[in-house]
Design an enzyme around this catalytic site. Sequence first.
Site, mmCIF file in Angstrom:
data_model
loop_
_atom_site.group_PDB
_atom_site.id
_atom_site.type_symbol
_atom_site.label_atom_id
_atom_site.label_comp_id
_atom_site.label_asym_id
_atom_site.label_seq_id
_atom_site.Cartn_x
_atom_site.Cartn_y
_atom_site.Cartn_z
ATOM 1 N N GLY A 10 0.828 -1.208 0.000
ATOM 2 C CA GLY A 10 0.000 0.000 0.000
ATOM 3 C C GLY A 10 0.859 1.254 0.000
ATOM 4 N N ASP A 35 -7.161 -12.570 2.781
ATOM 5 C CA ASP A 35 -7.911 -11.605 3.589
ATOM 6 C C ASP A 35 -7.304 -11.567 4.982
ATOM 7 O OD1 ASP A 35 -9.771 -10.230 5.049
ATOM 8 O OD2 ASP A 35 -11.480 -11.458 4.436
ATOM 9 N N THR A 61 -9.098 1.684 4.105
ATOM 10 C CA THR A 61 -8.665 3.051 4.386
ATOM 11 C C THR A 61 -9.524 4.126 3.712
ATOM 12 O OG1 THR A 61 -7.098 2.931 2.555
ATOM 13 C CG2 THR A 61 -6.253 2.370 4.729
ATOM 14 N N ASP A 101 -5.557 9.755 13.096
ATOM 15 C CA ASP A 101 -6.031 10.945 13.836
ATOM 16 C C ASP A 101 -7.562 10.979 13.911
ATOM 17 O OD1 ASP A 101 -6.012 11.291 11.016
ATOM 18 O OD2 ASP A 101 -6.050 13.471 11.202
ATOM 19 N N TYR A 124 -14.917 4.750 9.873
ATOM 20 C CA TYR A 124 -13.478 4.480 9.714
ATOM 21 C C TYR A 124 -12.752 4.708 11.044
ATOM 22 C CZ TYR A 124 -8.594 5.185 8.362
ATOM 23 O OH TYR A 124 -7.214 5.118 8.298
ATOM 24 N N LYS A 128 -11.048 1.798 13.341
ATOM 25 C CA LYS A 128 -9.597 1.830 13.586
ATOM 26 C C LYS A 128 -9.316 1.860 15.085
ATOM 27 C CE LYS A 128 -6.542 2.141 11.120
ATOM 28 N NZ LYS A 128 -5.687 1.068 10.560
ATOM 29 N N TRP A 149 -3.160 12.007 7.291
ATOM 30 C CA TRP A 149 -3.060 12.755 6.035
ATOM 31 C C TRP A 149 -1.806 12.347 5.227
ATOM 32 C CZ3 TRP A 149 -4.905 18.548 6.513
ATOM 33 C CH2 TRP A 149 -6.057 18.604 7.291
HETATM 34 N N1 LIG Z 1 -3.540 7.090 4.179
HETATM 35 C C1 LIG Z 1 -3.663 7.888 5.249
HETATM 36 O O1 LIG Z 1 -3.801 9.109 5.136
HETATM 37 C C2 LIG Z 1 -3.616 7.289 6.633
HETATM 38 C C3 LIG Z 1 -3.694 8.146 7.727
HETATM 39 C C4 LIG Z 1 -3.643 7.611 9.005
HETATM 40 C C5 LIG Z 1 -3.492 6.244 9.187
HETATM 41 N N2 LIG Z 1 -3.430 5.433 8.108
HETATM 42 C C6 LIG Z 1 -3.287 3.986 8.345
HETATM 43 O O2 LIG Z 1 -2.019 3.581 7.867
HETATM 44 C C7 LIG Z 1 -2.093 2.230 7.373
HETATM 45 C C8 LIG Z 1 -1.531 2.176 5.978
HETATM 46 O O3 LIG Z 1 -2.322 3.047 5.163
HETATM 47 P P1 LIG Z 1 -2.055 3.260 3.621
HETATM 48 O O4 LIG Z 1 -2.332 4.680 3.343
HETATM 49 O O5 LIG Z 1 -0.760 2.644 3.211
HETATM 50 O O6 LIG Z 1 -3.284 2.421 3.047
HETATM 51 P P2 LIG Z 1 -3.457 1.643 1.689
HETATM 52 O O7 LIG Z 1 -2.584 2.173 0.621
HETATM 53 O O8 LIG Z 1 -4.929 1.553 1.466
HETATM 54 O O9 LIG Z 1 -2.882 0.209 2.106
HETATM 55 C C9 LIG Z 1 -3.620 -0.704 2.881
HETATM 56 C C10 LIG Z 1 -3.533 -2.045 2.207
HETATM 57 O O10 LIG Z 1 -4.400 -2.967 2.900
HETATM 58 C C11 LIG Z 1 -5.060 -3.719 1.906
HETATM 59 N N3 LIG Z 1 -6.293 -4.318 2.397
HETATM 60 C C12 LIG Z 1 -7.552 -3.804 2.433
HETATM 61 N N4 LIG Z 1 -8.421 -4.712 2.899
HETATM 62 C C13 LIG Z 1 -7.711 -5.835 3.150
HETATM 63 C C14 LIG Z 1 -8.043 -7.124 3.621
HETATM 64 N N5 LIG Z 1 -9.309 -7.473 3.954
HETATM 65 N N6 LIG Z 1 -7.056 -8.052 3.751
HETATM 66 C C15 LIG Z 1 -5.784 -7.745 3.411
HETATM 67 N N7 LIG Z 1 -5.399 -6.546 2.962
HETATM 68 C C16 LIG Z 1 -6.363 -5.596 2.833
HETATM 69 C C17 LIG Z 1 -5.335 -2.711 0.814
HETATM 70 O O11 LIG Z 1 -5.670 -3.354 -0.401
HETATM 71 P P3 LIG Z 1 -6.609 -2.567 -1.461
HETATM 72 O O12 LIG Z 1 -5.842 -1.345 -1.861
HETATM 73 O O13 LIG Z 1 -6.808 -3.536 -2.554
HETATM 74 O O14 LIG Z 1 -7.866 -2.224 -0.705
HETATM 75 C C18 LIG Z 1 -4.001 -2.001 0.746
HETATM 76 O O15 LIG Z 1 -3.081 -2.678 -0.068
HETATM 77 C C19 LIG Z 1 -3.566 1.832 7.486
HETATM 78 O O16 LIG Z 1 -3.737 1.049 8.637
HETATM 79 C C20 LIG Z 1 -4.306 3.141 7.620
HETATM 80 O O17 LIG Z 1 -5.507 2.994 8.347
HETATM 81 C C21 LIG Z 1 -3.476 5.914 6.837
#
Ligand SMILES: NC(=O)c1ccc[n+]([C@@H]2O[C@H](COP(=O)([O-])OP(=O)(O)OC[C@H]3O[C@@H](n4cnc5c(N)ncnc54)[C@H](OP(=O)(O)O)[C@@H]3O)[C@@H](O)[C@H]2O)c1
Length: 282
Positions: A10, A35, A61, A101, A124, A128, A149
Amino acid sequence: MRLFVTGWDGLLGSSLVPLLQESHEVTGVGIQDGDIADGTWLFPRVSAFRPDWIIHLAAMTAVDACEEAKDEAYRVNEEGSAIVAEAAFGARAGVLGISTDYVFDGKKQTPYGVEDPVNPLSVYGHSKWLGEEALGRYDSRWAVVRSAWLYGPGGRSFVSTIRNLLNTRETIKVVDDQVGSPTYTEDLARLIEGLVRREPEGIYHGVNRGAASWFEFAQEIARCFGFDPNRIQPTSTEEFGRPAPRPPYSVLDGSRAENVSRVTMRSWKDAVHHFIENQSWD
Ligand SMILES: NC(=O)c1ccc[n+]([C@@H]2O[C@H](COP(=O)([O-])OP(=O)(O)OC[C@H]3O[C@@H](n4cnc5c(N)ncnc54)[C@H](OP(=O)(O)O)[C@@H]3O)[C@@H](O)[C@H]2O)c1
């Protein structure tokens, strides 16, 4: 150290995994492997690798989509975290999960510390937060790094969206009544690496320093790309109208994570300049 990363392909994983590989044995899984809320395939994979830590990034996410697909959001973000915690327990590994956040309601007007009470507004954020709790469900080492963000080289983000919009529209409207902590995945990756080296415990906030509204963030992005920032116009959350409620203020105080990891985070402005200037945009 031996590190097992979920959601490793991701946005954050794309910055974190190559950095970890410089000094650790790293393996991981992405959605195509299975999954995350299903332990039957995950447990043997984790046990076979014998990790010191699992770094759990996999999550649903898409904040607005979580409002529509509520059951799926809880299944992935809460139950998925519980399965990962169980896998860590079975392998005698620690588990470090990434949270958000959006666990806060935004009623504060000063940066949220790790001791501040949570009160998520959205599915969400709530899923989380339950995921954070699930990480501590077993008697194993656990830590949570809340971030916010995110943008970086590993995928679509607010930075690439604003650039694309500025390439196709004369003016764009961006909300100026939500203030938070824009954070560069490459900086967060260094912070996470510093934390896992030092036996992290409990809650941390991992963000670039300073605060910005989405509008201010967008104007800075425009400046970095050489666009006129006045092409970005302020609007309100109400006018913009998104399905998921968001906190009006969710700036995080990252001092605990910086102290423990011994990694100093730069300001969000320096970070976004660095990202845009060092990325190929063709
Ligand atoms: N992005 C932000 O701004 C942000 C901010 C604060 C915290 N976070 C947290 O940081 C972490 C990483 O975020 P990121 O931005 O790298 O998110 P991301 O790019 O969406 O990566 C998350 C990965 O998890 C996969 N996923 C979704 N459902 C799944 C399932 N059932 N089983 C296995 N894998 C699954 C997604 O696949 P698909 O893409 O195919 O769905 C994606 O590859 C997350 O825990 C997120 O909540 C993110």
